[in-house]
Design a protein around this motif. Structure first.
Motif, mmCIF file in Angstrom:
data_model
loop_
_atom_site.group_PDB
_atom_site.id
_atom_site.type_symbol
_atom_site.label_atom_id
_atom_site.label_comp_id
_atom_site.label_asym_id
_atom_site.label_seq_id
_atom_site.Cartn_x
_atom_site.Cartn_y
_atom_site.Cartn_z
ATOM 1 N N GLY A 181 2.621 6.091 -12.845
ATOM 2 C CA GLY A 181 2.664 5.979 -14.292
ATOM 3 C C GLY A 181 1.445 5.202 -14.756
ATOM 4 N N GLU A 203 3.667 9.684 -5.093
ATOM 5 C CA GLU A 203 4.308 10.049 -6.356
ATOM 6 C C GLU A 203 5.084 11.353 -6.148
ATOM 7 N N THR A 204 6.320 11.409 -6.643
ATOM 8 C CA THR A 204 7.130 12.622 -6.487
ATOM 9 C C THR A 204 6.956 13.610 -7.634
ATOM 10 N N ASN A 205 6.389 13.146 -8.754
ATOM 11 C CA ASN A 205 6.156 14.020 -9.909
ATOM 12 C C ASN A 205 4.818 14.730 -9.708
ATOM 13 N N GLU A 206 4.862 16.045 -9.487
ATOM 14 C CA GLU A 206 3.637 16.788 -9.179
ATOM 15 C C GLU A 206 2.626 16.735 -10.325
ATOM 16 N N GLN A 207 3.123 16.695 -11.551
ATOM 17 C CA GLN A 207 2.208 16.599 -12.694
ATOM 18 C C GLN A 207 1.435 15.286 -12.654
ATOM 19 N N ARG A 208 2.143 14.178 -12.396
ATOM 20 C CA ARG A 208 1.473 12.879 -12.275
ATOM 21 C C ARG A 208 0.530 12.878 -11.069
ATOM 22 N N ASN A 223 3.054 13.341 -1.799
ATOM 23 C CA ASN A 223 4.395 13.498 -2.352
ATOM 24 C C ASN A 223 5.363 13.283 -1.204
ATOM 25 N N ARG A 225 8.342 13.657 -0.826
ATOM 26 C CA ARG A 225 9.377 14.673 -0.659
ATOM 27 C C ARG A 225 8.863 15.865 0.150
ATOM 28 N N PRO A 342 11.795 13.759 -20.192
ATOM 29 C CA PRO A 342 11.322 13.903 -18.806
ATOM 30 C C PRO A 342 10.298 15.008 -18.605
ATOM 31 N N SER A 343 10.264 15.979 -19.498
ATOM 32 C CA SER A 343 9.326 17.092 -19.343
ATOM 33 C C SER A 343 7.963 16.819 -19.972
ATOM 34 N N ARG A 345 4.169 15.551 -20.775
ATOM 35 C CA ARG A 345 2.974 15.566 -19.921
ATOM 36 C C ARG A 345 2.029 14.415 -20.232
#
Length: 354
Positions: A181, A203-208, A223, A225, A342-343, A345
Motif C-alpha cells: 500500500g 504482496e497478494t494483490n496483483e494490481q498492487r 506473490n 500465494r 476493494p476493487s 485501483r
C-alpha cells in the motif's frame, strides 16, 4: 468555511463550519493546499471512532465532530505574537503530532506520551478544510524545490523513514517489504534511499504488485500465494541466509510469520502495520535465529527536516505514489468511498483544497 468532518462511523460530511477565531500567541492560521487520505482516516470513517473522541481530549479538549486530515501542505495566513519560525506567505509542511511537555514531549517522541494528540484526529482542526490552526511546532517551512504535493506527503514519508531507521538498513543491505500500500511503497523507496541494494516486495494483490515496478523498478516481486516466499528470497541473498531486515506493512498473521522465516539469523524485523487481533507465531524461531523484532509507531518529530532534505535531493520521489487528486467537493465520494472499495485501483489520493 467548508470542511470534511467525521461525525461517527460511516458518517462523514462536507459542511459549513465556523472559521477560526483569534490566534493564541503560539498558534498559526493555515490555508491547506493538498491533504492526503491516509489509511487511518479510512479506518476512522469505516470503523471509528478510533483517534477521534466523543468526549474532550485531556490535552487539547477536542471532541467530535472532528475535521479530518493530518497529511497536508499549507500556506501561512497569520501567526500569533510569539511565532518566530515562519511568517505570513510561507509554504509549510505539517507535522501533526502534539504533546504536552512531559518526558516524551521534551524528547520529540510525542507519539509515546500518554496524552499525545494529532491534528485531524484529536485537535479541533484538520487539513481537510479551507483553514486550519496549529501550534508553531507543527509547521516546517518547505524549500523552494519541494512541491506542494511533496510537502503533503512528508508525514507518511516520515513514517517510512523511521521504520527504515528502526530496521537498521545500511548500504548494501537486503530488505523485505510485506504489503505494498502507500506506506509499503514509501518504505521500499526509503530503503532504497538508505542504500538497500536488494529489495523484495511481497504482496497478494496483483494490481498492487504490478505497481511495484513503476515505483521501485529493481525490486524483486513475490506473490506468496503463487510462489514460495522463503525459497525465492534464499535464491537472491548471500549463502541463502535470508534478508538483513524485514518491514511488515500488510498487517496479517501470514506476513508476520513470513518475515520471521525470510529474515537471516541476527537480522531485524520491524512491525509497522497495526494488527488488532492476536497473532500466532513460533517464538522459538526468533530465539534460535537471534532475530530482533521491533515495534514502530509514527516517528520522532525531529525527523521532519531530514525527510524534507531527502525529498529535495531527489533520492526520495514521494510524489510518485499519488494516483489521483480530487476536489474537496468530491473528497468523500471519489476519495474515502472509492478507497474503501476493494476493487479500486488507487494507490494514494490527495484532496486538492485550492
Amino acid at each position: 468555511m467548508k470542511a470534511i468532518r467525521f461525525h461517527d462511523r460511516n458518517d462523514l460530511r462536507l459542511e459549513d463550519v465556523a472559521a477560526p477565531g483569534p490566534l493564541r500567541s503560539d498558534e498559526i492560521l493555515l490555508k491547506p493546499i493538498f491533504c492526503g487520505i491516509c489509511g487511518s482516516d479510512l479506518h476512522e470513517y469505516a470503523h471509528g471512532p478510533i483517534g477521534a473522541r466523543r468526549t474532550a481530549h485531556p490535552f487539547t479538549g477536542a471532541s467530535m465532530p472532528q475535521i479530518l486530515g493530518h497529511e497536508f501542505s499549507a500556506t501561512v495566513e497569520a501567526v500569533g505574537d510569539n511565532v518566530a519560525n515562519v511568517k505570513v506567505g510561507d509554504r509549510v509542511s505539517i507535522q501533526p503530532q502534539m504533546s504536552p511537555k512531559d518526558h516524551f514531549g521534551r524528547k520529540g517522541w510525542y507519539q509515546l506520551s500518554p496524552d499525545f494528540a494529532v491534528v485531524g484526529f484529536s485537535w479541533q482542526w484538520g487539513g481537510m478544510a479551507q483553514q486550519a490552526v496549529v501550534k508553531d511546532y507543527n509547521v516546517f517551512k518547505v524549500p523552494d524545490d519541494v512541491s506542494d504535493i511533496q510537502a503533503a506527503l512528508v508525514e507518511p514519508a516520515a513514517v517510512a523513514v523511521h521504520a527504515v531507521d528502526r530496521a537498521g538498513i545500511s548500504p548494501g543491505n537486503s530488505v523485505l517489504i510485506t504489503g505494498f500500500g502507500p506506506i509499503g511503497a514509501l518504505c521500499a523507496m526509503a530503503a532504497r534511499a538508505a542504500g538497500a541494494t536488494t529489495i523484495f516486495v511481497s504482496e497478494t494483490n496483483e494490481q498492487r504488485l504490478a505497481q511495484v515496478k513503476d515505483l521501485v523498478p529493481e525490486a524483486i516481486t513475490i506473490n506468496p500465494r503463487n510462489g514460495d516466499l522463503v525459497q525465492i528470497i534464499q535464491q537472491h541473498t548471500i549463502e541463502g541466509l535470508g534478508v538483513d531486515a524485514s518491514i511488515e506493512c500488510a498487517g496479517v498473521e501470514a506476513s508476520v510469520n513470513g518475515c520471521i522465516d525470510a529474515t537471516r539469523p541476527q537480522g531485524r524485523i520491524v512491525q509497522l502495520a497495526l494488527i488488532p487481533e492476536r497473532v500466532k507465531t513460533d517464538l522459538l524461531k526468533l530465539v534460535f535465529k537471534d532475530i530482533d523484532l521491533r515495534g514502530v509507531i509514527a516517528y520522532p518529530t525531529v525527523i521532519w527536516p531530514r525527510v524534507l532534505e531527502l525529498i529535495s535531493s531527489g533520492h526520495f520521489p514521494v510524489e510518485r505514489i499519488v494516483t489521483s487528486t480530487v476536489a474537496m467537493e468530491d473528497g468523500i465520494s471519489r476519495g474515502f468511498d472509492l478507497l474503501l472499495d476493494p476493487s479500486n485501483r488507487e494507490m494514494k489520493v490527495l484532496i486538492d483544497l485550492r
